[in-house]
Design an enzyme around this catalytic site. Structure first.
Site, PDB file in Angstrom:
ATOM      1  N   ARG A   8       0.455  11.355  11.766  1.00 44.38           N
ATOM      2  CA  ARG A   8       1.576  10.660  11.141  1.00 44.38           C
ATOM      3  C   ARG A   8       2.346   9.922  12.230  1.00 44.38           C
ATOM      4  O   ARG A   8       2.096  10.069  13.406  1.00 44.38           O
ATOM      5  CB  ARG A   8       2.510  11.659  10.439  1.00 44.38           C
ATOM      6  CG  ARG A   8       1.998  12.246   9.137  1.00 44.38           C
ATOM      7  CD  ARG A   8       2.098  11.336   7.937  1.00 44.38           C
ATOM      8  NE  ARG A   8       3.327  10.563   7.859  1.00 44.38           N
ATOM      9  CZ  ARG A   8       4.497  11.016   7.408  1.00 44.38           C
ATOM     10  NH1 ARG A   8       4.609  12.267   6.971  1.00 44.38           N
ATOM     11  NH2 ARG A   8       5.559  10.224   7.368  1.00 44.38           N
ATOM     12  N   CYS A  17      -0.678   9.043  -3.281  1.00 45.10           N
ATOM     13  CA  CYS A  17      -1.055   8.887  -1.874  1.00 45.10           C
ATOM     14  C   CYS A  17      -2.203   9.813  -1.478  1.00 45.10           C
ATOM     15  O   CYS A  17      -2.841   9.596  -0.448  1.00 45.10           O
ATOM     16  CB  CYS A  17       0.145   9.135  -0.975  1.00 45.10           C
ATOM     17  SG  CYS A  17       0.897  10.763  -1.171  1.00 45.10           S
ATOM     18  N   LYS A  57       0.816  -1.219   0.000  1.00 41.01           N
ATOM     19  CA  LYS A  57       0.000   0.000   0.000  1.00 41.01           C
ATOM     20  C   LYS A  57       0.849   1.270   0.000  1.00 41.01           C
ATOM     21  O   LYS A  57       0.362   2.343  -0.378  1.00 41.01           O
ATOM     22  CB  LYS A  57      -0.964   0.011   1.186  1.00 41.01           C
ATOM     23  CG  LYS A  57      -0.321   0.170   2.549  1.00 41.01           C
ATOM     24  CD  LYS A  57      -1.348   0.104   3.669  1.00 41.01           C
ATOM     25  CE  LYS A  57      -0.735   0.277   5.036  1.00 41.01           C
ATOM     26  NZ  LYS A  57      -0.174   1.620   5.261  1.00 41.01           N
ATOM     27  N   ASP A  58       2.114   1.156   0.418  1.00 44.53           N
ATOM     28  CA  ASP A  58       2.996   2.326   0.473  1.00 44.53           C
ATOM     29  C   ASP A  58       3.810   2.521  -0.805  1.00 44.53           C
ATOM     30  O   ASP A  58       4.578   3.473  -0.911  1.00 44.53           O
ATOM     31  CB  ASP A  58       3.965   2.208   1.652  1.00 44.53           C
ATOM     32  CG  ASP A  58       3.257   2.311   3.001  1.00 44.53           C
ATOM     33  OD1 ASP A  58       2.193   2.964   3.056  1.00 44.53           O
ATOM     34  OD2 ASP A  58       3.762   1.738   3.983  1.00 44.53           O
ATOM     35  N   ARG A  81      -8.915   9.070   1.912  1.00 46.07           N
ATOM     36  CA  ARG A  81      -9.914   8.021   1.660  1.00 46.07           C
ATOM     37  C   ARG A  81     -10.676   7.680   2.948  1.00 46.07           C
ATOM     38  O   ARG A  81     -11.917   7.688   2.972  1.00 46.07           O
ATOM     39  CB  ARG A  81      -9.230   6.749   1.123  1.00 46.07           C
ATOM     40  CG  ARG A  81     -10.153   5.520   1.092  1.00 46.07           C
ATOM     41  CD  ARG A  81      -9.382   4.257   0.755  1.00 46.07           C
ATOM     42  NE  ARG A  81      -8.307   3.982   1.675  1.00 46.07           N
ATOM     43  CZ  ARG A  81      -8.445   3.362   2.844  1.00 46.07           C
ATOM     44  NH1 ARG A  81      -9.630   2.942   3.240  1.00 46.07           N
ATOM     45  NH2 ARG A  81      -7.401   3.147   3.626  1.00 46.07           N
ATOM     46  N   ARG A  82      -9.936   7.353   4.007  1.00 43.78           N
ATOM     47  CA  ARG A  82     -10.590   7.003   5.269  1.00 43.78           C
ATOM     48  C   ARG A  82     -11.450   8.162   5.782  1.00 43.78           C
ATOM     49  O   ARG A  82     -12.567   7.952   6.254  1.00 43.78           O
ATOM     50  CB  ARG A  82      -9.541   6.639   6.322  1.00 43.78           C
ATOM     51  CG  ARG A  82      -8.859   5.296   6.101  1.00 43.78           C
ATOM     52  CD  ARG A  82      -7.695   5.141   7.059  1.00 43.78           C
ATOM     53  NE  ARG A  82      -7.061   3.831   6.951  1.00 43.78           N
ATOM     54  CZ  ARG A  82      -5.832   3.556   7.402  1.00 43.78           C
ATOM     55  NH1 ARG A  82      -5.112   4.522   7.963  1.00 43.78           N
ATOM     56  NH2 ARG A  82      -5.331   2.344   7.294  1.00 43.78           N
ATOM     57  N   ARG A 104       1.330   6.724  17.096  1.00 43.49           N
ATOM     58  CA  ARG A 104      -0.078   7.116  16.943  1.00 43.49           C
ATOM     59  C   ARG A 104      -0.896   6.709  18.167  1.00 43.49           C
ATOM     60  O   ARG A 104      -1.754   7.474  18.628  1.00 43.49           O
ATOM     61  CB  ARG A 104      -0.656   6.509  15.664  1.00 43.49           C
ATOM     62  CG  ARG A 104       0.024   7.019  14.407  1.00 43.49           C
ATOM     63  CD  ARG A 104      -0.666   6.555  13.147  1.00 43.49           C
ATOM     64  NE  ARG A 104       0.166   6.806  11.966  1.00 43.49           N
ATOM     65  CZ  ARG A 104      -0.269   6.829  10.731  1.00 43.49           C
ATOM     66  NH1 ARG A 104      -1.545   6.601  10.470  1.00 43.49           N
ATOM     67  NH2 ARG A 104       0.547   7.060   9.718  1.00 43.49           N
TER      68      ARG A 104
END
Length: 313
Positions: free
Chosen positions: A158, A251, A93-94, A140-141, A164
């Protein structure tokens, strides 16, 4: 001819393999998984080399303002092209959707959970107080969740998973959204307050997939990787990435892409948002899995036509 092939393989054979990885705790866990898989088919020494990436050095600003997804892979790819490492391990995904010239990413371990999860102070998402601060690094989220609760404040977060969670525990946020795959790999399942289905929150392309990259002309490594590749995950990964290629997504593209195999069929669900999150374009189709790339191209084109470029920042 057979004799020449034997000579060629003998010449290519090596006694040790160096895996390049980001230095975060989670990235190194992924690298260890690849090392364990390789040890089944390679009898030599396998080392893991930590490589600092630009994305790891700056954990405050949004990735797009720093240069995009390549921040997590470009330094590793540089060492791969220079022959300082033999292969690289990435969270798919990155990775940018377009392959770097001279390199190949077509080996994937079996997909971990693609689902999103919520971590909060024991409150389900629907029960969070109005105005609560929800941390996410993804447009997106944010847009997906705004469709459910537009009365919450969505704020950029981040840093690695531990960072986090610490920010949440320090009351900088009331809740944070993360991928289940990372939480499970770090054995932090007890932190999960709520898990979202892939129907409720369509994940980003490649979420939960560990990708392995090497030089496109390194036949010895390519042969080894074929022996540890998960065939179903390869089909899924290439299908999801193809949609991003068609859209030229980065991204900051607010898009969910999720492919699911069911016997001989593949189902592809996609959800694209305009830059402001006001417009949502959803397409879901099923075809025979042998047509997975043509399905991805079709849906990518359909999303591009429906959105008329409104998703581009």
């Amino acid at each position: 001819l057979n004799y020449k092939n034997v000579i060629k393989i003998a010449f290519m054979k090596r006694d040790n393999i160096i895996i390049g990885s980001r230095g975060s705790k989670l990235a190194l866990i992924y690298a260890e998984k690849v090392k364990n898989e390789l040890s089944r088919v390679f009898s030599g020494k396998i080392e893991i080399k930590k490589i600092i990436t630009t994305g790891d050095e700056n954990q405050k600003d949004r990735l797009s303002s720093l240069g995009g997804k390549g921040l997590f892979s470009s330094n590793i790819e540089k060492e791969l092209k220079e022959g300082k490492i033999d292969l690289a391990v990435h969270a798919l995904k990155d990775m940018p959707s377009f392959e770097t010239s001279g390199l190949k990413t077509n080996c994937f371990l079996k997909r971990n959970s693609p689902n999103e999860i919520l971590i909060s102070n024991n409150k389900q998402f629907i029960d969070l107080e109005k105005g609560s601060i929800v941390g996410t690094s993804s447009f997106r989220r944010e847009y997906q969740l705004k469709n459910i609760r537009s009365d919450l404040n969505y704020k950029l977060i981040r840093g690695n998973v531990d960072t986090r969670i610490r920010k949440l525990e320090d009351n900088e946020y009331d809740a944070i959204i993360l991928s289940k795959a990372g939480i499970e790999s770090l054995n932090l399942q007890e932190k999960i307050t709520e898990e979202f289905t892939v129907e409720k929150l369509i994940p980003c392309a490649g979420q939960g997939i560990i990708a392995i990259q090497c030089k496109d002309n390194d036949d010895y490594i390519l042969d080894l990787l074929e022996k540890i590749n998960d065939t179903e995950t390869r089909i899924i990964a290439n299908t999801e990435r193809e949609v991003l290629k068609i859209l030229e997504g980065d991204c900051d593209t607010a898009i969910g892409v999720f492919a699911k195999l069911d016997n001989e069929n593949i189902e592809l669900s996609t959800e694209l948002f305009s830059v402001d999150g006001e417009e949502r374009y959803f397409i879901k189709e099923t075809v025979l899995k042998e047509n997975h790339l043509s399905l991805a191209k079709k849906i990518g084109d359909d999303l591009k036509n429906k959105s008329k470029g409104s998703y581009k920042r």
